[in-house]
Design a protein around this motif. Structure first.
Motif, PDB file in Angstrom:
ATOM      1  N   ASP A  42       0.828  -1.213   0.000  1.00  0.00           N
ATOM      2  CA  ASP A  42       0.000   0.000   0.000  1.00  0.00           C
ATOM      3  C   ASP A  42       0.861   1.260   0.000  1.00  0.00           C
TER       4      ASP A  42
ATOM      5  N   ASP B  78      -1.439  -2.641  -4.136  1.00  0.00           N
ATOM      6  CA  ASP B  78      -1.784  -1.226  -4.122  1.00  0.00           C
ATOM      7  C   ASP B  78      -0.510  -0.440  -4.396  1.00  0.00           C
TER       8      ASP B  78
ATOM      9  N   ASN C  41      -6.207  -4.047  -5.091  1.00  0.00           N
ATOM     10  CA  ASN C  41      -7.458  -3.532  -5.660  1.00  0.00           C
ATOM     11  C   ASN C  41      -7.241  -2.194  -6.359  1.00  0.00           C
TER      12      ASN C  41
ATOM     13  N   HIS D 280      -2.382  -9.692  -1.867  1.00  0.00           N
ATOM     14  CA  HIS D 280      -2.629  -8.343  -1.328  1.00  0.00           C
ATOM     15  C   HIS D 280      -3.655  -8.344  -0.194  1.00  0.00           C
TER      16      HIS D 280
ATOM     17  N   HIS E  52      -3.137  -4.374   2.226  1.00  0.00           N
ATOM     18  CA  HIS E  52      -4.536  -3.946   2.086  1.00  0.00           C
ATOM     19  C   HIS E  52      -5.001  -3.108   3.270  1.00  0.00           C
TER      20      HIS E  52
HETATM   21 FE   LIG Z   1      -5.880  -2.609  -0.979  1.00  0.00          FE
END
Ligand SMILES: [Fe+2]
Length: 338
Positions: A50, A86, A124, A221, A256
């Motif tokens: 992230d 991410d 995502n 992730h 995440h």
């Molecule tokens: Fe994420």
């Protein structure tokens, strides 16, 4: 164990199950002298999740500086970076030729300090259309071969270190709806149902393949279990967790949630280790780590995995470079928390 939720008996379990010990090798734990070099027989890697935030870069830069200082101060010969997804929030204008590759990857984690492959998986936000998904750009940047960036496919296997490997890594794409037939981010942001089935079949086939390494580590992730705001993932618990148990996966690495975590479950062979503090905004935890732990903290930071033929040592570090949590895991599955 029902949904594997560890309740208030967790603390007692920890006291009974783990042989708590002060591990000199773990470094700057209070009261323990910090070694300036790594174990000569160990192979080391650093990881973040992230990290590729779009709206402000100060936090990412702070963690990156801490990683560089940590590696240099310890004269660490980092043999891999793990980028736990991410990787790109927001727009990646120009795709594989975007300037962000230079300013937010190559320069912040420079080859002069990290002269090693950088194995990446998709989160995502990498799928998120802003306006375009960044997945193809990330695969293309790896294919071009001019960078340390490694992403040969959405899911893949590699050995670490490259010479005399000690860990078999299975890198997965965890982007799937929380429930079948639904999606928390929309269809375009996730694997198709067919890709989910293909990956699951591939995963079990890989687990069945013989391996010469002493440790088996999976990374994706999305966490299977998390004390953070995203919580546990029902589909990963249904599809992946039984395989982790059956094939005795030693460690699952995730991001995440924007924090650092280490969760253990009674009679589960897998340690769940989350490193999502690479630069994106922090959120409050949902479950107190005193109820389900042993560790979770809302903090910017990164993580260090050191492995020998006998054990793995995992450390969570703050953006100030101090060790927040550390443990070892031996070949027979024993976890010792510092
Ligand atoms: Fe994420």
């Amino acid at each position: 164990m029902d949904s594997l939720v560890v309740d208030v008996t967790r603390r007692r379990f920890l006291r009974q199950t783990f042989a708590f010990s002060a591990l000199a090798a773990l470094g700057s734990v209070p009261g323990i002298a910090a070694p300036q070099t790594s174990d000569a027989s160990a192979a080391d890697l650093l990881m973040i999740g992230d990290w590729g935030y779009d709206t402000q870069h100060e936090a990412q830069a702070g963690v990156a500086v801490a990683m560089r200082k940590y590696a240099q101060n310890r004269r660490l010969r980092t043999q891999a970076l793990l980028m736990l997804g991410d990787n790109w929030y927001g727009a990646l204008e120009g795709g594989a030729t975007s300037e962000r590759w230079q300013t937010q990857f190559e320069q912040l984690y420079p080859a002069s300090v990290f002269d090693c492959p950088s194995y990446a998986i998709l989160g995502n936000h990498d799928y998120q259309r802003w306006p375009e998904s960044k997945v193809e750009a990330e695969l293309e940047y790896a294919r071009a071969g001019r960078s340390r960036w490694k992403m040969p496919a959405r899911w893949y296997r590699f050995d670490f270190p490259e010479r005399n490997p000690l860990i078999t890594f299975i890198a997965l794409d965890s982007n799937m709806p929380f429930k079948d037939g639904t999606s928390d981010h929309g269809r375009d942001f996730t694997l198709t149902p067919q890709q989910q089935v293909e990956q699951l079949a591939w995963l079990e086939a890989e687990f069945k393949r013989p391996r010469a390494t002493p440790f088996l580590v999976v990374m994706g992730h999305h966490p299977v279990y998390s004390d953070g705001p995203h919580g546990d993932h029902p589909v990963l618990i249904r599809d992946w967790d039984p395989l982790f148990r059956k094939y005795k996966v030693d460690l699952y690495l995730a991001g995440h949630d924007h924090d650092l975590q280490h969760l253990e479950f009674e009679n589960h062979p897998t340690s769940f280790f989350l490193s999502g503090g690479g630069g994106a905004d922090l959120y409050d935890l949902k479950i107190d780590p005193s109820k389900r732990g042993p560790f979770a903290q809302k903090v910017y930071g990164f993580s260090h995995l050191s492995v020998t033929s006998e054990k793995m040592v995992l450390r969570h570090l703050s953006d100030g470079g101090s060790i927040l949590h550390a443990f070892t895991k031996t070949r027979d599955g024993k976890v010792n928390i510092a």
